[in-house]
Design a protein around this motif. Structure first.
Motif, PDB file in Angstrom:
ATOM      1  N   GLY A  78       0.783  -1.227   0.000  1.00 53.60           N
ATOM      2  CA  GLY A  78       0.000   0.000   0.000  1.00 53.60           C
ATOM      3  C   GLY A  78       0.810   1.269   0.000  1.00 53.60           C
ATOM      4  O   GLY A  78       0.241   2.370  -0.022  1.00 53.60           O
ATOM      5  N   ASN A  79       2.142   1.164   0.019  1.00 53.20           N
ATOM      6  CA  ASN A  79       2.997   2.341   0.060  1.00 53.20           C
ATOM      7  C   ASN A  79       3.450   2.759  -1.335  1.00 53.20           C
ATOM      8  O   ASN A  79       3.789   1.904  -2.159  1.00 53.20           O
ATOM      9  N   PRO A  80       3.487   4.070  -1.616  1.00 50.09           N
ATOM     10  CA  PRO A  80       4.036   4.544  -2.883  1.00 50.09           C
ATOM     11  C   PRO A  80       5.552   4.317  -2.925  1.00 50.09           C
ATOM     12  O   PRO A  80       6.258   4.623  -1.959  1.00 50.09           O
ATOM     13  N   LYS A  81       6.036   3.764  -4.032  1.00 48.26           N
ATOM     14  CA  LYS A  81       7.465   3.490  -4.179  1.00 48.26           C
ATOM     15  C   LYS A  81       7.906   3.783  -5.606  1.00 48.26           C
ATOM     16  O   LYS A  81       7.107   3.760  -6.545  1.00 48.26           O
ATOM     17  N   VAL A  82       9.193   4.026  -5.751  1.00 51.70           N
ATOM     18  CA  VAL A  82       9.804   4.261  -7.059  1.00 51.70           C
ATOM     19  C   VAL A  82      11.073   3.437  -7.145  1.00 51.70           C
ATOM     20  O   VAL A  82      11.950   3.544  -6.279  1.00 51.70           O
ATOM     21  N   GLU A  83      11.169   2.602  -8.162  1.00 48.53           N
ATOM     22  CA  GLU A  83      12.386   1.827  -8.427  1.00 48.53           C
ATOM     23  C   GLU A  83      13.058   2.390  -9.677  1.00 48.53           C
ATOM     24  O   GLU A  83      12.404   2.594 -10.708  1.00 48.53           O
ATOM     25  N   THR A  84      14.353   2.648  -9.582  1.00 47.40           N
ATOM     26  CA  THR A  84      15.129   3.148 -10.715  1.00 47.40           C
ATOM     27  C   THR A  84      16.148   2.098 -11.105  1.00 47.40           C
ATOM     28  O   THR A  84      16.943   1.657 -10.273  1.00 47.40           O
ATOM     29  N   ILE A  85      16.108   1.694 -12.379  1.00 48.74           N
ATOM     30  CA  ILE A  85      17.050   0.696 -12.881  1.00 48.74           C
ATOM     31  C   ILE A  85      17.953   1.355 -13.917  1.00 48.74           C
ATOM     32  O   ILE A  85      17.461   1.880 -14.922  1.00 48.74           O
ATOM     33  N   ASP A  86      19.246   1.356 -13.660  1.00 53.02           N
ATOM     34  CA  ASP A  86      20.230   1.892 -14.594  1.00 53.02           C
ATOM     35  C   ASP A  86      20.918   0.745 -15.320  1.00 53.02           C
ATOM     36  O   ASP A  86      21.360  -0.232 -14.695  1.00 53.02           O
TER      37      ASP A  86
END
Length: 296
Positions: A163-171
């Protein structure tokens, strides 16, 4: 200071379709993402670039955000597609394949699981390129301003299974894993996670040079604007600001203050919100001259 709120100031990367046989086409990109406990706001430019015969042609109005179910969004900057004799990499298709595969075994897909599966599959596809094709990618990456041989950056943002907002960044980047064999090139990946907290966090991806310089250099034209100073003070004090307006305004400033010889970013600006109640929604299409000021 404000720059402490920018947890990731991603490297400047032009988004281009690299094609070893056909003309080069693609789109330059900037994404501004504002993350807090209430949800996520995203702004994106909409310029599309075609390179034919060494000349750039541009068109505007291209939406670059890809919806994954109701609660996740996919964004990519850098070499957004690569077509070679031995492999064809289309990130938006690869992530949808990973999403569908994960969904078969569960009602909900975690952002971390999707990001990891996508990173592995994309890297596998990239490494299927021939040695000569890999070597051809490297100078193109440098030509368009990437640092540390970064080839592509992907962001998967959404409301996670908890239920939590998250952001994953893949380089994704090119490496030379064997010092004694410097001609050997391999694609590698790195994953970074941002979890929402009460204080808004601003995450940038793509053509971030103008905004990065504004918040690293107090004498930059953007940083001298009264609205930016007021917004910076509000962020420094931990006050809540409107996330969607922040994303829209920062995107507009990046376009307005881009060097006049660069045409990588363009209007309209697309603004989206993503929260647990309403899912992913496009809330605004902002033409030139109509963007809001930074809230404070």
């Amino acid at each position: 200071m404000t720059k402490s709120r920018f947890n990731r100031l991603s490297r400047v990367v032009a988004a281009l379709l690299t094609c070893f046989v056909w003309p080069t086409t693609g789109h330059a990109t900037l994404y501004v993402i504002v993350l807090n406990r209430q949800g996520i706001a995203i702004a994106s430019d909409s310029r599309h670039i075609t390179l034919e015969g060494g000349k750039f042609k541009t068109s505007d109005g291209v939406e670059k955000l890809v919806s994954l179910g109701a609660n996740m969004a996919f964004m990519s900057s850098g070499l957004t597609e690569i077509a070679g004799a031995t492999s064809e990499i289309q990130p938006s298709q690869l992530v949808q394949t990973c999403y569908a595969d994960l969904l078969k075994g569960a009602q909900r897909v975690s952002i971390r699981d999707l990001s990891t599966a996508y990173a592995k599959l994309t890297t596998q596809q990239l490494n299927r390129l021939s040695d000569s094709e890999k070597a051809a990618v490297e100078p193109l990456v440098r030509q368009f301003g990437s640092q540390n041989n970064q080839v592509m950056e992907t962001i998967i943002a959404g409301i996670d299974v908890d239920g939590n907002p998250k952001v994953e960044t893949i380089d994704f980047y090119l490496s030379r894993p064997f010092p004694v064999y410097p001609e050997v090139l391999r694609f590698e990946w790195n994953l970074d996670e941002a979890i929402a907290i009460e204080v808004p966090r601003v995450i940038l991806s793509g053509e971030v040079g103008v905004l990065r310089s504004a918040f690293q250099d107090g004498a930059a034209p953007i940083s001298e604007l009264p609205s930016v100073k007021a917004w910076s003070d509000a962020m420094h004090e931990g006050r809540q600001v409107d996330a969607a307006q922040t994303a829209e305004a920062l995107m507009n400033l990046a376009i307005v203050y881009s060097p006049p010889d660069q045409t990588r970013l363009g209007y309209p600006i697309f603004v989206y919100t993503l929260d647990a109640r309403s899912g992913l929604k496009k809330i605004k299409t902002v033409p030139k001259g109509k963007a809001v000021n930074l809230p404070h």
